[in-house]
Enzyme design. Structure first.
Site, short mmCIF file in Angstrom:
data_model
loop_
_atom_site.label_atom_id
_atom_site.label_comp_id
_atom_site.label_asym_id
_atom_site.label_seq_id
_atom_site.Cartn_x
_atom_site.Cartn_y
_atom_site.Cartn_z
N CYS A 127 1.01 -1.03 0.18
CA CYS A 127 -0.07 -0.03 0.12
C CYS A 127 0.80 1.31 0.10
O CYS A 127 1.59 1.44 0.83
CB CYS A 127 -0.93 0.06 1.25
SG CYS A 127 -2.15 1.50 1.38
N HIS A 184 -8.53 -3.93 -7.62
CA HIS A 184 -8.65 -2.37 -7.49
C HIS A 184 -8.90 -1.76 -8.89
O HIS A 184 -8.80 -2.36 -9.73
CB HIS A 184 -7.13 -1.82 -7.18
CG HIS A 184 -6.76 -2.27 -5.76
ND1 HIS A 184 -6.60 -3.41 -5.20
CD2 HIS A 184 -6.61 -1.14 -4.55
CE1 HIS A 184 -6.55 -3.48 -3.97
NE2 HIS A 184 -6.29 -2.06 -3.53
N ASP A 239 -10.25 5.99 -2.51
CA ASP A 239 -9.34 6.42 -1.93
C ASP A 239 -9.25 8.10 -2.00
O ASP A 239 -9.62 8.80 -3.11
CB ASP A 239 -7.78 6.01 -2.62
CG ASP A 239 -6.67 6.08 -1.91
OD1 ASP A 239 -6.62 6.66 -1.15
OD2 ASP A 239 -5.79 5.25 -2.05
N GLY A 249 -1.09 5.26 -3.98
CA GLY A 249 0.50 4.96 -4.13
C GLY A 249 0.68 3.95 -5.16
O GLY A 249 1.31 3.96 -6.15
N THR A 250 0.13 2.53 -5.05
CA THR A 250 0.21 1.71 -5.87
C THR A 250 -0.85 1.92 -6.90
O THR A 250 -0.20 1.48 -8.18
CB THR A 250 -0.34 0.44 -5.35
OG1 THR A 250 -1.72 0.41 -4.78
CG2 THR A 250 0.51 -0.19 -4.01
#
EC number: 5.1.1.8
Length: 332
Positions: free
Chosen positions: A89, A222, A248, A253-254
């Site tokens: 994450c 995701h 989010d 970040g990912t």
């Protein structure tokens, strides 16, 4: 029996990160990839108790600190959120690093840098310290790559969509504006959640990506809906969906890593290029392609993500077995 967990709450560019500094379940001295499997099998109630209501909420995320088995890492971390226990994450790592330094949880071997063992592999984090506070963080993420191009699925409410599948620590469906989807403008949060759920269900029938170096990392859980930037301070904008109904608040970040890997795979970004990704609330991660990589023989990138986090409080959480809602709940 009442269990207590000492947590330090923070947020990374708007997204909550709850760092479990004490009370986490004891795990064997094995790799974090193996610990993740053990945690999911034997201790997932901890994740649910700390992430779900009434102690958490639909977008809660966090990390549990552990010692690392690797000599080249300062410590290790398990990433937990409402959707499960993640391999990696990015927003969580930025928040975790900020908490670890500001709260004195970890003394880094090299001042200004933390090396963290995650289930997805080793990640390095550079941080800038001013007057005892972490002002900025740059995460050097795991190797990322474009897995599949132009996967066509039928999504109820939109019709036929063409999406790419990219890996940035988690697998993402990457959606760009096209004939049946004009972009984020006019989409409500409810629209993003509903369409993401339908998209993920449709993808599960036709696509089951597996990481070439770790078959335990698989499946598209995701999605990132991509659009033009909303401000001159960014190069693009994205809405990251995960879990049952979470969006989010940070740029992800990912997700930003997966987006850069997708753009690189399509020849639209090169080595050394930057990509400033804007969230729905206007916060920005500065992504950069640090170098090229091979992921199981597939061309990919070594991404870094620049961002910030802020500590917002200390929290001792009790989980009492007398409580009928001890392990939390969700309203779907």
């Amino acid at each position: 029996m009442r269990r207590s967990f000492f947590c330090i709450d923070s947020h990374t560019c708007g997204n909550p990160v709850r760092v479990v500094a004490g009370g986490g379940p004891l795990l064997p001295h094995v790799s974090m990839a193996e610990r993740r499997e053990i945690f999911v099998r034997d201790h997932d109630w901890v994740r649910k108790a700390l992430m779900f209501e009434p102690r958490g909420h639909d977008i809660m995320s966090g990390a549990i600190i552990y010692p690392s088995v690797r000599e080249d890492c300062d410590f290790a971390a398990l990433f937990i959120e409402v959707s499960g226990c993640l391999p990696m994450c990015g927003a969580g790592t930025i928040g975790l690093a900020t908490v670890a330094i500001e709260e004195g949880l970890i003394t880094p071997r090299v001042p200004g840098r933390l090396s963290i063992e995650t289930p997805a592999g080793k990640v390095d984090v550079d941080y800038q310290l001013k007057d005892g506070f972490v002002e900025a963080v740059r995460l050097f993420n795991v190797a990322s790559y474009l897995h599949s191009r132009d996967v066509v699925v039928d999504v109820s409410g939109l019709g036929s969509l063409s999406v790419d599948i990219a890996y940035g620590g988690n697998f993402y469906a990457v959606i760009e504006p096209q004939e049946n989807w004009s972009g984020l403008d006019g989409m409500s949060a409810s629209d993003i959640v509903t369409l993401s759920q339908r998209l993920r269900d449709a993808l599960s029938v036709v696509c089951d990506p597996v990481h070439p170096d770790d078959e335990r990392i698989r499946g598209v859980h995701h999605a990132i809906w991509c659009d033009a930037a909303g401000s001159e301070n960014a190069d693009g904008r994205g809405a990251v969906f995960y879990g049952d109904k979470a969006i989010d608040r940070s740029p992800g970040g990912t997700g930003t890593s997966a987006r850069m890997a997708q753009l690189y795979g399509r020849g639209r970004l090169g080595i050394g290029d930057s990509f400033r990704n804007e969230s729905l609330i206007g916060t920005v991660f500065e992504g950069r392609i640090e170098g090229a990589a091979l992921v199981g023989g597939i061309p990919g990138i070594l991404p870094s993500i620049g961002g910030w986090a802020r500590v917002i409080g200390h929290n001792t959480i009790f989980v009492d077995e007398r409580d009928p809602l001890a392990h939390g709940f969700q309203i779907r």
